[in-house]
Design a protein around this motif. Structure first.
Motif, PDB file in Angstrom:
ATOM      1  N   PHE A  44       3.206  -4.404   4.901  1.00 36.99           N
ATOM      2  CA  PHE A  44       2.711  -3.230   4.192  1.00 36.99           C
ATOM      3  C   PHE A  44       1.610  -3.552   3.197  1.00 36.99           C
ATOM      4  O   PHE A  44       1.348  -2.759   2.298  1.00 36.99           O
ATOM      5  N   SER A  45       0.950  -4.687   3.372  1.00 37.34           N
ATOM      6  CA  SER A  45      -0.119  -5.037   2.439  1.00 37.34           C
ATOM      7  C   SER A  45      -1.043  -6.081   3.056  1.00 37.34           C
ATOM      8  O   SER A  45      -0.597  -7.005   3.738  1.00 37.34           O
ATOM      9  N   TYR A  93       8.216   3.407  15.355  1.00 34.79           N
ATOM     10  CA  TYR A  93       7.690   2.161  14.792  1.00 34.79           C
ATOM     11  C   TYR A  93       8.449   0.997  15.432  1.00 34.79           C
ATOM     12  O   TYR A  93       9.634   0.811  15.196  1.00 34.79           O
ATOM     13  N   ILE A 153       7.396   1.853  -2.359  1.00 34.03           N
ATOM     14  CA  ILE A 153       8.772   1.681  -1.893  1.00 34.03           C
ATOM     15  C   ILE A 153       9.679   1.687  -3.115  1.00 34.03           C
ATOM     16  O   ILE A 153       9.499   0.869  -4.021  1.00 34.03           O
ATOM     17  N   GLY A 160      10.639   0.193   4.062  1.00 34.73           N
ATOM     18  CA  GLY A 160       9.204   0.426   3.965  1.00 34.73           C
ATOM     19  C   GLY A 160       8.724   1.419   5.016  1.00 34.73           C
ATOM     20  O   GLY A 160       7.867   2.263   4.741  1.00 34.73           O
ATOM     21  N   ILE A 161       9.266   1.330   6.229  1.00 33.72           N
ATOM     22  CA  ILE A 161       8.888   2.264   7.288  1.00 33.72           C
ATOM     23  C   ILE A 161       9.277   3.690   6.911  1.00 33.72           C
ATOM     24  O   ILE A 161       8.499   4.636   7.089  1.00 33.72           O
ATOM     25  N   HIS A 202       6.982   5.000   4.452  1.00 32.06           N
ATOM     26  CA  HIS A 202       5.660   5.214   5.023  1.00 32.06           C
ATOM     27  C   HIS A 202       5.560   6.526   5.790  1.00 32.06           C
ATOM     28  O   HIS A 202       4.498   7.164   5.795  1.00 32.06           O
ATOM     29  N   SER A 208       0.823  -1.208   0.000  1.00 31.30           N
ATOM     30  CA  SER A 208       0.000   0.000   0.000  1.00 31.30           C
ATOM     31  C   SER A 208       0.857   1.259   0.000  1.00 31.30           C
ATOM     32  O   SER A 208       0.376   2.340  -0.320  1.00 31.30           O
ATOM     33  N   THR A 209       2.128   1.140   0.356  1.00 26.24           N
ATOM     34  CA  THR A 209       3.065   2.259   0.349  1.00 26.24           C
ATOM     35  C   THR A 209       4.075   2.048  -0.775  1.00 26.24           C
ATOM     36  O   THR A 209       4.630   0.955  -0.908  1.00 26.24           O
TER      37      THR A 209
END
Length: 318
Positions: free
Chosen positions: A228-229, A177, A156, A186-187, A190, A153-154
């Motif tokens: 992330f998904s 996080y 990368i 990914g963080i 995000h 969803s993000t």
């Protein structure tokens, strides 16, 4: 950005069995940072439970260079957790640079990151223009990022690792996080902020072996996708609907043949057996995907510390 002589840039440098690389790496890193005497530099080495002489080499570096900080984890917690331990110790820096110590990430590129950061960019991530890896490593990396582009969803960026510079505000957000199955690139993507790529050519590993064999690469890829998904869960539902529709169509066909052309019916025990095994396999795969999400939830609810420190050597030597 103004040129403040008190600005501090901290390197976070995870180490795991890198005794063959550390002396040369630190030498090259110091040589690169000497281009900017207007900055205060700190080198935070995080020993991730090395079983060779890496920790001894790090303590020797600290003895010779007071800018070196050594953190030693109580065991091997993994690369992403080691980087997190370094970030936790670097929240006072104006900028933090994360890079590995195997000399694949050129220290000179990190200094170029500082120049871009000084123009107002919050995150400068190194994007590989070329890489000297095996064909298998390149192929699996391409497949991973292709899959991540379609599931996450993000967004990368492709062909990136953890080699990047982050400003103070970004580091403050990233350390909030605390999930255990960490996927730091990914963080960082995000949390947002202004992010720019810096293209570079990745070198070969100087010595030692990669800390990411196939098993760890698969686990790392799973952390990136599951963290992330939720697309795999939605795919299970869609597959279930498709199989149900196919089964209903098959049942209607069998009933039609039975009623209108009974002389053409043929026993289908082999077909039924294959279909049974196919559906059983699909069910197990679906349960495995759901179990992966449930397992991540269980681990997070335990709320255990991410790591334990066995040794901290920082500040002025006694």
């Amino acid at each position: 950005m103004t040129h403040d002589p008190d600005r501090k840039v901290t390197y976070v440098l995870p180490v795991h069995n890198e005794d063959g690389n550390l002396p040369l790496f630190h030498q090259r890193l110091v040589a690169a940072t000497e281009e900017r005497p207007d900055l205060r530099w700190e080198f935070v080495y995080v020993d991730d439970g090395s079983t060779d002489d890496s920790l001894e080499h790090l303590l020797e570096l600290r003895h010779a260079d007071p800018r070196v900080t050594v953190l030693s984890l109580s065991r091997n917690f993994g690369h992403q957790v080691a980087v997190t331990a370094g970030l936790d110790a670097a929240t006072d820096a104006d900028a933090v640079i994360v890079m590995d110590t195997d000399l694949q990430d050129p220290p000179a590129v990190s200094v170029e990151m500082v120049r871009i950061w000084e123009k107002g960019v919050d995150v400068v991530y190194a994007q590989r223009r070329s890489r000297r890896d095996t064909p298998f490593k390149r192929a699996t990396a391409w497949a991973f990022y292709w899959l991540l582009d379609r599931l996450a969803s993000t967004r990368i960026p492709r062909n990136t690792g953890d080699f990047r510079l982050m400003g103070r505000a970004v580091v403050a957000e990233v350390v909030r996080y605390r999930e255990r199955d960490r996927f730091l690139r990914g963080i960082v993507a995000h949390v947002g902020f202004r992010q720019e790529a810096l293209l570079f050519d990745r070198d070969e590993r100087h010595a030692g072996t990669s800390g990411y064999p196939l098993r760890r690469m698969i686990a790392f890829a799973s952390a990136g996708i599951l963290g992330f998904s939720t697309v795999p869960l939605r795919m299970i539902s869609r597959l279930g609907y498709a199989l149900s529709a196919l089964s209903a169509a098959g049942a209607a066909y069998v009933l039609w043949v039975r009623l209108f052309v009974p002389e053409s019916t043929v026993p289908g025990w082999a077909f039924l057996g294959v279909a049974l095994f196919l559906l059983s396999g699909l069910q197990l795969i679906m349960m495995g995907v759901i179990g992966s999400y449930v397992g991540r939830t269980y681990v997070e609810t335990q709320n255990r510390p991410l790591y334990s420190l066995a040794l901290t050597a920082r500040g002025e030597s006694p």
